[in-house]
Design a protein around this motif. Structure first.
Motif: not given
Ligand SMILES: [Zn+2]
Length: 290
Positions: A172-196, A286-288
């Motif tokens: 639950n200390t996992s770094v959560i980060a969103q990667l953005i390139f133009g219209n596209n985005s990626f969300l990285f959540t580590g191992d964070a639980a529902k409480s986070v 867009d992405y592939k």
């Protein structure tokens, strides 16, 4: 005459191969205008390699062992032994152990992590190696923005620095980060639980600039049912969910409940245990998936 013809042919062959080498070098420098996000199949763990259109190389976690070195060798040209940025989401073995191998083999320019304290052999080795590496180190905190050319990372969690705090379990200390390139985005959540997830959702409700909406979600905690709530999925509304887990892993990840929820929202599921390495490329419009 015969000899001269042979010589000409040799010269032409040389020029062609030299040309191919130049093109290959240009390609390897990343001048291909696309962002590549590679979810490596490293068994039970996480390791994501990102190459930006400007050729920046970023590694989020390194999986549980030295398998990461084979994976990187396939993606990076043999002469390239530098990684621009390593993000360690949290210091648990299945995310950190492979990074120890990477730090021994590669020159790492920057490191982003939480700076928390743990009491494991791997953790001590991590501390020792990052001290030796002399990379620029940043302690992750929400609202930070890392720019790499036209690509940016927004750090969403932890809300404030956790540096120096000790944790028995660091999920639950996992770094959560969103990667953005133009219209596209990626969300990285580590191992964070529902409480986070809940904390992020409520913080986002108060902040007009907070947009969780992402095309691709790296599903938290290898598809464990302790993460990926319906409310979170509704807000992120990804088109693709990537689950990084090992074949026949002892935790039975991913959990049926998570798979069902993803299906309910019509999200395409990709799994490293079934699909192997998963590459998503984006041109900013867009992405592939490969
Ligand atoms: Zn994990």
């Amino acid at each position: 005459m015969e000899d001269r013809r042979k010589l000409n042919l040799l010269v032409i062959l040389f020029l062609i191969s030299a040309n191919v080498f130049v093109w290959q070098a240009l390609f390897n420098l990343g001048l291909n205008n696309s962002l590549e996000v590679m979810f490596f199949d490293v068994g039970q763990g996480d390791a994501v390699f990102i190459e930006t259109p400007h050729g920046h190389q970023i590694l989020i976690d390194g999986g549980p062992d030295s398998k990461i070195l084979e994976k990187l060798a396939k993606e990076m040209p043999f002469w390239d032994k530098t990684i621009d940025l390593i993000i360690l989401t949290h210091p648990e073995k299945d995310h950190m152990a492979g990074l120890l191998k990477v730090l021994e083999r590669y020159k790492v320019e920057q490191i982003l992590w939480t700076g928390i304290i743990r009491n494991t052999a791997d953790y001590n080795k991590w501390q020792e190696l990052i001290e030796k590496e002399k990379a620029k180190t940043t302690i992750a905190e929400a609202s930070q923005k890392i720019e790499a050319g036209r690509v940016s990372f927004n750090i969403l969690y932890p809300f404030e620095s956790l540096e120096g705090e000790e944790f028995k379990n660091s999920n639950n200390t996992s770094v959560i980060a969103q990667l953005i390139f133009g219209n596209n985005s990626f969300l990285f959540t580590g191992d964070a639980a529902k409480s986070v997830e809940k904390k992020i959702l409520s913080r986002c409700k108060e902040d007009v600039n907070c947009l969780l909406d992402s095309d691709v979600l790296k599903v938290s905690h290898h598809g464990s049912k302790t993460s990926t709530s319906e409310e979170f999925l509704r807000e992120v509304s990804p088109k693709i969910a990537v689950i990084s887990c090992g074949k026949n892993n002892p935790y039975h990840h991913p959990h049926q409940e998570v798979l069902k929820n993803l299906e309910k929202f019509d999200i395409k599921i990709l799994r490293t245990d079934q699909n192997g390495d998963i590459k998503v490329t984006s041109n900013g419009i867009d992405y592939k998936v490969k």
